[in-house]
Write an enzyme that holds these catalytic residues in place. Structure first.
Site, short mmCIF file in Angstrom:
data_model
loop_
_atom_site.label_atom_id
_atom_site.label_comp_id
_atom_site.label_asym_id
_atom_site.label_seq_id
_atom_site.Cartn_x
_atom_site.Cartn_y
_atom_site.Cartn_z
N LYS A 46 0.80 -1.23 0.00
CA LYS A 46 0.00 0.00 0.00
C LYS A 46 0.83 1.28 0.00
O LYS A 46 0.30 2.36 -0.23
CB LYS A 46 -0.96 0.00 1.19
CG LYS A 46 -2.03 -1.07 1.07
CD LYS A 46 -2.91 -0.81 -0.14
CE LYS A 46 -4.08 -1.78 -0.19
NZ LYS A 46 -5.00 -1.47 -1.28
N SER A 274 -2.74 -12.96 3.92
CA SER A 274 -3.10 -12.74 2.51
C SER A 274 -1.98 -13.23 1.60
O SER A 274 -2.24 -13.68 0.48
CB SER A 274 -3.44 -11.27 2.24
OG SER A 274 -2.30 -10.44 2.29
#
Ligand code: PMP
Length: 329
Positions: A46, A274
């Site tokens: 991110k 994830s």
């Protein structure tokens, strides 16, 4: 891979150009590569959109230095945005659903961001509404809105996609990527499809998530423990472009967790859930290719590890499966 031969002017210049590393798992004749996003300064994928979105919003004059960025986020986007905000002279306020990891809250605060906690039962949809409400009451404030902002996918179209393509000299057979906001998948896959039209693209979600419905796949809604990917509501998943994706692969909490442990114990990767899910799905895809069940233009599979296990130590990520799923955080 970033080779830091010269001093960087600020930490923002160290975002991206992360390493692509071959995994030892999978069939002998199909290579699997993982892009290690923990190498970013905020420790996650991110950081790319934090830098890209804020630079573009400043360039377009939608916000000016001294202004405030307000974002609904599970944490990693908050960290990426806060880093960019600090370097670019902006303030940051984040609407964070309570259930996400304690470490992410602490890191956002350490970067000087203000955190507004949203009760877990109100979810991300409420966090998005609250961000817009607050922005409308303030001067020089903006909600980048990673869930619907094309700049999110564009960041990956301009950075992640080309980095993978060049690292493998244009030979990418399959792309297997997790989906949260879907920015990583859409941007990377769009770049790759323009270059390699018959590349195989799979989206990865937890079992219990319903992205598969967007491709007409059956999926039953249920709770899951994997953090950062998946959804129970596709109405705010505007970045998912069905024509870019061949398949949605579902991964159980158990398989994601056992892959996180395997990656650490056998390959030295300190990843989180994830990444475990993405890795598991990439290995399954490689086996399908090796068995001749899937045709791809090149005999390899690329996946991406979004962040590190250190961010989830308080959630017992490296403990037993039972301890991890029973964690109340
Ligand atoms: N993994 C983790 C840990 C994340 O925080 C995110 C972002 N929600 C993702 C994967 C998915 O990335 P994207 O939002 O680009 O789909």
């Amino acid at each position: 891979m970033t080779i830091h031969e010269k001093p960087a002017g600020s930490v923002l210049e160290t975002v991206g150009k992360t390493p692509l590393v071959e995994l030892a798992a999978g069939p002998l004749d199909v290579q699997i590569y993982a892009k290690l996003e923990t190498f970013n300064p905020g420790g996650s994928v991110k950081d790319r959109i934090g830098k890209y979105m804020l630079e573009k919003l400043l360039e377009r004059g939608e916000i000016s230095p001294g202004g405030t960025v307000i974002e609904p986020t599970a944490g990693n986007t908050g960290i990426g945005l806060a880093i960019a905000a600090n370097v670019l002279g902006l303030n940051a306020i984040f609407m964070v659903p309570e259930q996400f990891s304690r470490e992410k809250h602490q890191l956002m605060r350490a970067l000087g961001a203000e955190i507004i906690s949203i009760p877990s039962d109100e979810g991300m949809k409420r966090a998005i509404e609250r961000a817009h409400e607050l922005a409308s009451e303030m001067e020089n404030a903006i909600v980048p809105q990673q869930f619907s902002n094309p700049l999110n996918a564009e960041a990956h179209y301009n950075t992640t996609g080309p980095e993978i393509y060049h690292a493998l000299e244009g030979s990418v057979g399959a792309l297997v990527l997790g989906c949260g906001t879907v920015g990583t998948l859409t941007g990377t896959a769009r770049f790759m499809r323009e270059k390699i039209s018959d590349i195989y693209v799979a989206a990865v979600e937890p079992e219990g998530s319903v992205f598969g419905r967007l491709l007409g796949q059956d999926s039953e809604e249920a709770e899951y423990n994997i953090e950062g990917i998946g959804t129970h509501d596709t109405s705010n998943k505007e970045l998912f472009e069905t024509e870019l994706v061949d398949e949605v692969i579902q991964v159980s909490d158990r398989n994601a967790h056992s892959e996180v442990k395997r990656l650490a114990e056998e390959e030295g990767h300190l990843t989180a859930s994830s990444s475990g899910a993405a890795s598991w799905a990439a290995i399954q895809t490689a086996h399908k290719i090796a068995r001749g069940e899937l045709e791809v233009p090149y005999n390899n599979v690329v996946t991406l590890f979004p962040d590190s296990g250190e961010r989830y130590l308080s959630n017992n990520i490296y403990a037993s499966y039972e301890e991890w799923v029973s964690d109340e955080e």
